[in-house]
Design a protein around this motif. Sequence first.
Motif, short mmCIF file in Angstrom:
data_model
loop_
_atom_site.label_atom_id
_atom_site.label_comp_id
_atom_site.label_asym_id
_atom_site.label_seq_id
_atom_site.Cartn_x
_atom_site.Cartn_y
_atom_site.Cartn_z
N GLU A 22 0.82 -1.21 0.00
CA GLU A 22 0.00 0.00 0.00
C GLU A 22 0.85 1.25 0.00
OE1 GLU A 22 -2.62 -0.41 3.34
OE2 GLU A 22 -3.87 -1.90 2.33
N PHE A 23 1.95 1.25 0.75
CA PHE A 23 2.86 2.40 0.79
C PHE A 23 3.42 2.70 -0.59
CE2 PHE A 23 7.27 3.88 0.94
CZ PHE A 23 7.11 5.07 1.62
N TYR A 24 3.95 1.69 -1.27
CA TYR A 24 4.57 1.92 -2.57
C TYR A 24 3.54 2.28 -3.63
CZ TYR A 24 8.97 0.53 -0.62
OH TYR A 24 10.10 0.49 0.15
N GLU A 25 2.34 1.78 -3.48
CA GLU A 25 1.30 2.10 -4.45
C GLU A 25 0.69 3.49 -4.20
OE1 GLU A 25 -2.34 -0.25 -6.61
OE2 GLU A 25 -1.92 -0.74 -4.53
N LYS A 26 0.38 3.79 -2.95
CA LYS A 26 -0.33 5.05 -2.64
C LYS A 26 0.61 6.23 -2.41
CE LYS A 26 -4.30 2.62 -0.90
NZ LYS A 26 -5.03 2.17 0.26
N ILE A 27 1.70 6.03 -1.72
CA ILE A 27 2.61 7.14 -1.39
C ILE A 27 3.61 7.40 -2.53
CG2 ILE A 27 4.32 8.02 0.24
CD1 ILE A 27 1.44 7.78 1.37
N TRP A 28 4.25 6.35 -3.02
CA TRP A 28 5.22 6.52 -4.10
C TRP A 28 4.56 6.60 -5.46
CZ3 TRP A 28 10.61 3.96 -4.13
CH2 TRP A 28 11.34 4.36 -3.01
N GLY A 29 3.33 6.12 -5.57
CA GLY A 29 2.61 6.20 -6.84
C GLY A 29 3.02 5.18 -7.88
N LEU A 30 3.60 4.05 -7.44
CA LEU A 30 3.99 3.00 -8.38
C LEU A 30 2.76 2.21 -8.82
CD1 LEU A 30 7.22 1.65 -6.66
CD2 LEU A 30 7.04 3.37 -8.47
N ASP A 31 2.79 1.70 -10.03
CA ASP A 31 1.69 0.89 -10.56
C ASP A 31 1.92 -0.57 -10.21
OD1 ASP A 31 0.46 3.08 -11.82
OD2 ASP A 31 1.79 2.88 -13.54
N LYS A 32 0.93 -1.20 -9.57
CA LYS A 32 1.04 -2.61 -9.24
C LYS A 32 0.84 -3.42 -10.51
CE LYS A 32 -1.09 -3.94 -5.56
NZ LYS A 32 -2.13 -4.41 -4.65
N VAL A 33 1.83 -4.22 -10.86
CA VAL A 33 1.79 -5.04 -12.06
C VAL A 33 1.11 -6.37 -11.75
CG1 VAL A 33 3.17 -6.22 -13.81
CG2 VAL A 33 3.85 -3.96 -13.00
N THR A 34 1.54 -7.02 -10.69
CA THR A 34 0.97 -8.29 -10.28
C THR A 34 1.23 -8.51 -8.80
OG1 THR A 34 0.84 -10.66 -10.76
CG2 THR A 34 3.01 -9.67 -10.86
N GLN A 35 0.39 -9.31 -8.19
CA GLN A 35 0.57 -9.63 -6.78
C GLN A 35 0.34 -11.12 -6.60
OE1 GLN A 35 -1.60 -7.19 -4.03
NE2 GLN A 35 -0.89 -8.31 -2.26
N GLU A 36 1.27 -11.74 -5.90
CA GLU A 36 1.18 -13.15 -5.57
C GLU A 36 1.05 -13.26 -4.05
OE1 GLU A 36 4.65 -14.87 -7.34
OE2 GLU A 36 4.07 -14.20 -9.35
N GLU A 37 1.04 -14.46 -3.55
CA GLU A 37 0.86 -14.66 -2.11
C GLU A 37 1.97 -14.02 -1.28
OE1 GLU A 37 0.62 -18.32 1.06
OE2 GLU A 37 -0.13 -18.65 -0.97
N THR A 38 3.20 -14.13 -1.76
CA THR A 38 4.34 -13.62 -0.98
C THR A 38 5.14 -12.55 -1.68
OG1 THR A 38 5.75 -15.39 -1.83
CG2 THR A 38 4.59 -15.81 0.26
N SER A 39 4.62 -11.99 -2.79
CA SER A 39 5.36 -10.96 -3.50
C SER A 39 4.43 -10.04 -4.26
CB SER A 39 6.38 -11.58 -4.45
OG SER A 39 5.72 -12.39 -5.39
N VAL A 40 4.92 -8.83 -4.48
CA VAL A 40 4.19 -7.82 -5.25
C VAL A 40 5.19 -7.20 -6.22
CG1 VAL A 40 2.81 -5.71 -5.16
CG2 VAL A 40 2.73 -7.30 -3.26
N TYR A 41 4.77 -6.98 -7.45
CA TYR A 41 5.63 -6.39 -8.46
C TYR A 41 5.04 -5.05 -8.89
CZ TYR A 41 7.57 -11.04 -8.60
OH TYR A 41 8.15 -12.24 -8.24
#
Length: 51
Positions: A22-41
């Motif tokens: 949430e921090f990297y998506e909302k604060i840094w403004g990065l686009d979430k490409v994919t999310q798995e159980e133990t990782s987010v890209y």
Amino acid sequence: MLGITHLRHISLITPVLKEQAEFYEKIWGLDKVTQEETSVYFRGAGPKIIF
């Protein structure tokens, strides 16, 4: 000063993946490409991010 001019990849380990994502998506403004159980890209603004 490290003199970093380009950042292409970074890996972080965290016990609170949801909060960090949430921090990297909302604060840094990065686009979430994919999310798995133990990782987010994420993707930045383009193929290269120059500092």
